[in-house]
Design an enzyme around this catalytic site. Structure first.
Site, PDB file in Angstrom:
ATOM      1  N   CYS A 180       0.836  -1.217   0.000  1.00 37.87           N
ATOM      2  CA  CYS A 180       0.000   0.000   0.000  1.00 37.87           C
ATOM      3  C   CYS A 180       0.863   1.256   0.000  1.00 37.87           C
ATOM      4  O   CYS A 180       1.257   1.742   1.071  1.00 37.87           O
ATOM      5  CB  CYS A 180      -0.891   0.009   1.229  1.00 37.87           C
ATOM      6  SG  CYS A 180      -2.057  -1.351   1.281  1.00 37.87           S
ATOM      7  N   LEU A 181       1.149   1.745  -1.192  1.00 37.93           N
ATOM      8  CA  LEU A 181       1.955   2.961  -1.310  1.00 37.93           C
ATOM      9  C   LEU A 181       1.131   4.091  -1.943  1.00 37.93           C
ATOM     10  O   LEU A 181       1.014   5.179  -1.390  1.00 37.93           O
ATOM     11  CB  LEU A 181       3.208   2.656  -2.165  1.00 37.93           C
ATOM     12  CG  LEU A 181       4.154   3.816  -2.460  1.00 37.93           C
ATOM     13  CD1 LEU A 181       4.780   4.355  -1.178  1.00 37.93           C
ATOM     14  CD2 LEU A 181       5.284   3.386  -3.417  1.00 37.93           C
ATOM     15  N   SER A 188       3.055   8.623  -8.940  1.00 36.29           N
ATOM     16  CA  SER A 188       4.493   8.604  -9.240  1.00 36.29           C
ATOM     17  C   SER A 188       5.269   9.299  -8.136  1.00 36.29           C
ATOM     18  O   SER A 188       6.378   8.904  -7.786  1.00 36.29           O
ATOM     19  CB  SER A 188       4.753   9.313 -10.576  1.00 36.29           C
ATOM     20  OG  SER A 188       4.230   8.550 -11.621  1.00 36.29           O
ATOM     21  N   GLU A 426       3.972  -0.306 -10.882  1.00 36.35           N
ATOM     22  CA  GLU A 426       5.344  -0.490 -10.344  1.00 36.35           C
ATOM     23  C   GLU A 426       6.306   0.575 -10.848  1.00 36.35           C
ATOM     24  O   GLU A 426       7.456   0.296 -11.156  1.00 36.35           O
ATOM     25  CB  GLU A 426       5.867  -1.897 -10.645  1.00 36.35           C
ATOM     26  CG  GLU A 426       5.378  -2.919  -9.645  1.00 36.35           C
ATOM     27  CD  GLU A 426       6.298  -4.113  -9.493  1.00 36.35           C
ATOM     28  OE1 GLU A 426       7.408  -4.116 -10.047  1.00 36.35           O
ATOM     29  OE2 GLU A 426       5.901  -5.054  -8.789  1.00 36.35           O
ATOM     30  N   THR A 428       5.735   4.171 -13.409  1.00 30.28           N
ATOM     31  CA  THR A 428       5.446   4.320 -14.851  1.00 30.28           C
ATOM     32  C   THR A 428       6.773   4.331 -15.615  1.00 30.28           C
ATOM     33  O   THR A 428       7.800   4.754 -15.080  1.00 30.28           O
ATOM     34  CB  THR A 428       4.711   5.640 -15.165  1.00 30.28           C
ATOM     35  OG1 THR A 428       5.610   6.727 -14.909  1.00 30.28           O
ATOM     36  CG2 THR A 428       3.444   5.803 -14.342  1.00 30.28           C
TER      37      THR A 428
HETATM   38  S1  MYA Z   1       2.947  -0.445  -6.510  1.00 24.59           S
HETATM   39  C1  MYA Z   1       3.171   1.266  -6.652  1.00 24.59           C
HETATM   40  C2  MYA Z   1       4.316   1.621  -7.473  1.00 24.59           C
HETATM   41  N1  MYA Z   1       4.673   2.983  -7.275  1.00 24.59           N
HETATM   42  C3  MYA Z   1       5.817   3.427  -7.710  1.00 24.59           C
HETATM   43  O1  MYA Z   1       6.599   2.704  -8.289  1.00 24.59           O
HETATM   44  C4  MYA Z   1       6.120   4.852  -7.408  1.00 24.59           C
HETATM   45  C5  MYA Z   1       7.014   5.478  -8.439  1.00 24.59           C
HETATM   46  N2  MYA Z   1       7.786   6.524  -7.834  1.00 24.59           N
HETATM   47  C6  MYA Z   1       9.053   6.343  -7.461  1.00 24.59           C
HETATM   48  O2  MYA Z   1       9.642   5.310  -7.688  1.00 24.59           O
HETATM   49  C7  MYA Z   1       9.744   7.473  -6.702  1.00 24.59           C
HETATM   50  O3  MYA Z   1       8.792   8.306  -6.098  1.00 24.59           O
HETATM   51  C8  MYA Z   1      10.688   8.303  -7.577  1.00 24.59           C
HETATM   52  C9  MYA Z   1      11.535   9.174  -6.618  1.00 24.59           C
HETATM   53  C10 MYA Z   1      11.683   7.417  -8.306  1.00 24.59           C
HETATM   54  C11 MYA Z   1       9.887   9.105  -8.596  1.00 24.59           C
HETATM   55  N3  MYA Z   1      16.062   2.718  -5.589  1.00 24.59           N
HETATM   56  O4  MYA Z   1      14.494  12.754  -4.391  1.00 24.59           O
HETATM   57  P1  MYA Z   1      14.207  11.385  -4.927  1.00 24.59           P
HETATM   58  C12 MYA Z   1      16.409   7.301  -3.484  1.00 24.59           C
HETATM   59  C13 MYA Z   1      16.870   3.153  -4.600  1.00 24.59           C
HETATM   60  O5  MYA Z   1      14.479  11.150  -6.356  1.00 24.59           O
HETATM   61  P2  MYA Z   1      11.390  11.512  -5.255  1.00 24.59           P
HETATM   62  C14 MYA Z   1       2.226  -0.986  -7.934  1.00 24.59           C
HETATM   63  O6  MYA Z   1       2.220  -0.318  -8.922  1.00 24.59           O
HETATM   64  C15 MYA Z   1      17.209   8.429  -4.119  1.00 24.59           C
HETATM   65  O7  MYA Z   1      18.452   7.985  -4.560  1.00 24.59           O
HETATM   66  N4  MYA Z   1      16.838   4.402  -4.153  1.00 24.59           N
HETATM   67  O8  MYA Z   1      12.687  10.983  -4.601  1.00 24.59           O
HETATM   68  C16 MYA Z   1       1.582  -2.360  -7.833  1.00 24.59           C
HETATM   69  C17 MYA Z   1      17.315   9.386  -2.949  1.00 24.59           C
HETATM   70  O9  MYA Z   1      18.301   8.887  -2.070  1.00 24.59           O
HETATM   71  P3  MYA Z   1      19.268   9.878  -1.280  1.00 24.59           P
HETATM   72  C18 MYA Z   1      15.960   5.233  -4.717  1.00 24.59           C
HETATM   73  O10 MYA Z   1      11.620  12.725  -6.095  1.00 24.59           O
HETATM   74  C19 MYA Z   1       1.840  -3.174  -9.019  1.00 24.59           C
HETATM   75  C20 MYA Z   1      15.956   9.238  -2.258  1.00 24.59           C
HETATM   76  O11 MYA Z   1      15.467   7.940  -2.652  1.00 24.59           O
HETATM   77  C21 MYA Z   1      15.090   4.848  -5.738  1.00 24.59           C
HETATM   78  O12 MYA Z   1      10.391  11.624  -4.176  1.00 24.59           O
HETATM   79  C22 MYA Z   1       1.436  -4.607  -8.859  1.00 24.59           C
HETATM   80  C23 MYA Z   1      14.971  10.297  -2.681  1.00 24.59           C
HETATM   81  O13 MYA Z   1      14.961  10.291  -4.107  1.00 24.59           O
HETATM   82  C24 MYA Z   1      15.163   3.524  -6.170  1.00 24.59           C
HETATM   83  N5  MYA Z   1      14.379   3.037  -7.133  1.00 24.59           N
HETATM   84  O14 MYA Z   1      10.889  10.328  -6.260  1.00 24.59           O
HETATM   85  C25 MYA Z   1       2.575  -5.425  -9.312  1.00 24.59           C
HETATM   86  N6  MYA Z   1      14.334   5.918  -6.094  1.00 24.59           N
HETATM   87  O15 MYA Z   1      18.374  10.658  -0.383  1.00 24.59           O
HETATM   88  C26 MYA Z   1       2.324  -6.837  -9.609  1.00 24.59           C
HETATM   89  C27 MYA Z   1      14.732   6.927  -5.321  1.00 24.59           C
HETATM   90  O16 MYA Z   1      20.190   8.983  -0.528  1.00 24.59           O
HETATM   91  C28 MYA Z   1       3.600  -7.412 -10.125  1.00 24.59           C
HETATM   92  N7  MYA Z   1      15.702   6.518  -4.496  1.00 24.59           N
HETATM   93  O17 MYA Z   1      19.941  10.707  -2.334  1.00 24.59           O
HETATM   94  C29 MYA Z   1       3.412  -8.512 -11.074  1.00 24.59           C
HETATM   95  C30 MYA Z   1       4.696  -9.130 -11.439  1.00 24.59           C
HETATM   96  C31 MYA Z   1       4.539 -10.526 -11.878  1.00 24.59           C
HETATM   97  C32 MYA Z   1       5.381 -11.480 -11.074  1.00 24.59           C
HETATM   98  C33 MYA Z   1       5.010 -12.951 -11.279  1.00 24.59           C
HETATM   99  C34 MYA Z   1       5.031 -13.799 -10.087  1.00 24.59           C
HETATM  100  C35 MYA Z   1       4.788 -15.159 -10.132  1.00 24.59           C
END
Ligand code: MYA
Length: 617
Positions: A180-181, A188, A426, A428
């Site tokens: 739950c995010l 995003s 996960e 965009t």
């Molecule tokens: S779940 C919901 C998915 N939601 C998202 O993915 C949200 C997307 N947004 C973001 O990822 C972040 O807000 C972004 C950062 C990237 C835009 N790794 O100032 P910042 C660090 C490591 O850039 P923001 C769903 O969809 C960064 O270096 N660190 O932050 C369910 C910095 O660190 P520091 C990271 O501008 C789907 C700090 O964080 C990363 O706020 C169901 C702040 O960064 C990263 N990636 O935005 C799925 N990003 O402070 C089902 C940032 O040290 C799956 N940072 O410099 C199905 C698969 C099938 C499998 C099969 C199984 C059998």
């Protein structure tokens, strides 16, 4: 060179400085950038660190693979294509399937056996995802939302007590998990969440208030990994500041789910809103450290992305089989479709995209299994590439089947609708492209700054200055052909390896150009950042493909011939795209085009839609 922060959707009027507290203090005494082992990260410095990509990882023995195939056999033996359509029509899976999944151990694939799971590694999980994806992506989403992200936090960050308390029931499928995010105002922009958790006066529990949207498994879950803002006192300033904390929340008083959302695809999976109204969460259920929740969330997402690529390779395989079956049997204008160049070109491009996706999925899971931890950019790229490749492959399969492809009973239109969400959830693809570019630029910026600092004391830093100086000098006089990959690839792939080297070299020079020209303001240049990411994706894809094809040639695999051809075709086409993407960062006309795009978009947006007069006016 200044450090780069990433505003993404939250636009600031001036470039955002480093976001951590006391950033000014940190900037003056900023430590040297941590050396990354990631190929993509180093690509931004014009380096070709391919040690983790070569040889192509082979972490499974035939017995390990057999285990996964055995796990899925009860399902794959029974499954008929109509099942997927039936579950979709019912918008849920029935108890018989649910029981079968439990028997197969599908709910605890990566949970260690001591907690009741089947203890698979990442590569086995990717394979399992692939096998599921061949039949029904919706089922992959249910299982993925449960374990790729739903309880992954407990596996990665949970204490022994949390693991012992939650994992056995989750692994057995007695309880379902979700992640739950996302919130109405924070999609995003994940760190902009508003859900709050406040510590009770007796310090025994947090009180959670807020709501989440589009939560996969939200209506059927019993265990929720929830991200909420908590007041945290800064160690440096003593001020209270809201920071994200992760919690394990159990369904109970105050926690409710909305009705299932009506969706375009993945309809048999359950997606709902989740509401928290004064939900009491014991302090023992904090996941990781208080205030560290954003990193917990990002790490969970990074860690789960390979599964998505795995599942999509399965879906693509099914689409390619349907398209080839049709092309081999359907006669038009007196010949089989398979004999026409138009169809052959489609099949070739579909096969290449599938090969690249497959290579990325198992490269990523393989290096993760070998203990590599610096994979955030490779994971983002794999998710972006896989979701776009799957869309392309499915769409072209439908085109080959023509009218038949458009009919529900062939199953392809369902795959297309199901695949569409993978470019959105996960993270965009647009956000992930910016994430790749900005993270890489920040790293390269840190390195350039290091170089500037080294220049102040050249004697002590001769090695570094000499290395960087030589790289730049060689580049400026056209002597360098980029870092060599020749020693890694099979001799039959040397030309393709030279294309990669050239790509890396041009990429490094482009990064330097962007940093010099735009400095921190690069964060506002999304049209450039997107093209930079496209080039990075292509270069990484070339490396991955060359690694896999090299393995095939070295081992003289049956498919070595076609793998070599695929690598050849992909590298030549990708290389052209890279030149195009990188020239889009500085060519005068291209820069003018971006201004034109901006002005068109601004006019349409301010008009609330189409601006020009209708041709009949
Ligand atoms: S779940 C919901 C998915 N939601 C998202 O993915 C949200 C997307 N947004 C973001 O990822 C972040 O807000 C972004 C950062 C990237 C835009 N790794 O100032 P910042 C660090 C490591 O850039 P923001 C769903 O969809 C960064 O270096 N660190 O932050 C369910 C910095 O660190 P520091 C990271 O501008 C789907 C700090 O964080 C990363 O706020 C169901 C702040 O960064 C990263 N990636 O935005 C799925 N990003 O402070 C089902 C940032 O040290 C799956 N940072 O410099 C199905 C698969 C099938 C499998 C099969 C199984 C059998």
């Amino acid at each position: 060179m200044t450090s780069i922060s990433r505003p993404y959707s939250r636009q600031s009027s001036s470039p955002k400085e480093v976001t951590h507290e006391g950033s000014a203090a940190k900037r003056t005494a900023r430590p040297a950038p941590v050396e990354s082992q990631s190929f993509v990260m180093n690509l931004f410095c014009g380096d070709g660190k391919v040690q983790h990509q070569f040889p192509y990882p082979q972490v499974l023995t035939p017995e390990d693979i057999q285990l996964v195939d055995m796990v899925t056999e009860p399902l794959t033996k029974k499954w008929v294509p109509e099942d997927a359509l039936r579950f979709e029509a019912n918008e849920k899976y029935d108890d018989t399937l649910w029981d079968l999944l439990r028997e197969m151990g599908s709910f605890g694939i990566q949970v260690p056996p001591e907690y009741g799971g089947i203890g698979c590694n990442n590569t086995q999980y990717a394979r399992l995802g692939e096998l599921m994806g061949r039949y029904d992506l919706s089922l992959g989403v249910v299982l993925g939302a449960h374990q790729s992200i739903g309880f992954k936090g407990i596996l990665l960050f949970g204490t022994d007590e949390q693991k012992a308390k939650f994992l056995p029931d989750l692994a057995a499928g007695k309880r379902v998990a979700c992640f739950c995010l996302t919130e109405p105002s924070a999609g995003s922009d994940a760190s902009g969440i508003k859900t709050k958790a406040e510590l009770s006066s007796d310090g025994k529990h947090y009180v959670l208030n807020g709501s989440k949207i589009w939560i996969s498994n939200g209506g059927i879950a019993d265990v929720f990994t929830v991200f909420a803002k908590t007041p945290v006192r800064s160690e440096t300033t003593g001020e209270l500041k809201d920071k994200v904390t992760a919690f394990i929340v159990e369904r109970g008083p105050g926690l409710t789910s909305g009705p299932p959302n009506k969706k375009m695809g993945i309809k048999a999976s359950n997606t709902t809103e989740v509401f928290f109204d004064n939900v009491k969460v014991p302090v023992d259920n904090v996941l990781g450290q208080v205030g560290d929740g954003f990193k917990v969330a990002m790490n969970i997402l990074n860690n789960g992305r390979f599964g998505m690529a795995g599942a999509l390779t399965g879906a693509m395989r099914t689409c390619i089989t349907a398209a080839t079956d049709h092309a081999n049997t359907r006669t038009q204008f007196g010949n089989k479709l398979s004999t026409y160049g138009d169809i052959q070109e489609k099949i070739a491009h579909m096969s290449v995209r599938h090969y690249v996706t497959e290579s990325m999925a198992y490269m990523l899971s393989g290096v993760m299994d070998k203990g590599f931890t610096d994979y955030q950019l490779e994971a983002a790229i794999s998710k972006v590439y896989a979701s776009e490749a799957a869309w392309y492959v499915c769409d072209e399969s439908i085109q080959i089947l023509g009218g038949m492809g458009y009919m529900r009973e062939t199953g392809l239109e369902k795959f297309l609708r199901d695949i569409r969400i993978f470019r959105i959830f996960e993270g965009t693809n647009d956000i992930l492209r910016l994430f790749v570019s900005l993270t890489g630029l920040q790293y390269a910026g840190g390195h350039l700054k290091e170089l500037q600092r080294a220049m102040q004391n050249p004697v002590a830093n001769l090695g570094m200055i000499f290395g960087e100086g030589t790289k730049r000098f060689a580049r400026s006089v056209g002597l360098s052909s980029g870092p060599s990959l020749q020693e890694y690839v099979h001799p039959q792939l040397r030309d393709e390896a030279a294309l990669v080297s050239k790509g890396i070299q041009n990429f490094g020079a482009s990064v330097e150009h962007l940093l010099m020209k735009y400095n921190k303001n690069i964060i506002h240049e999304q049209m450039l950042l997107r093209r930079l990411a496209d080039a990075a994706i292509d270069i990484y894809a070339m490396v991955v493909v060359l690694s896999r094809a090299t393995r095939a040639l070295n081992a003289n695999l049956n498919s070595a011939g076609i793998e070599k051809n695929i690598a050849n075709l992909f590298c030549h086409e990708a290389s052209k795209r890279i030149v195009d993407s990188l020239s889009g960062l500085r060519a005068t006309q291209r820069l003018k085009n971006y201004s034109t795009m901006k002005s068109i978009a601004e006019e349409v947006l301010s008009n609330g839609g189409v601006v020009q007069n209708h041709p009949l006016d």
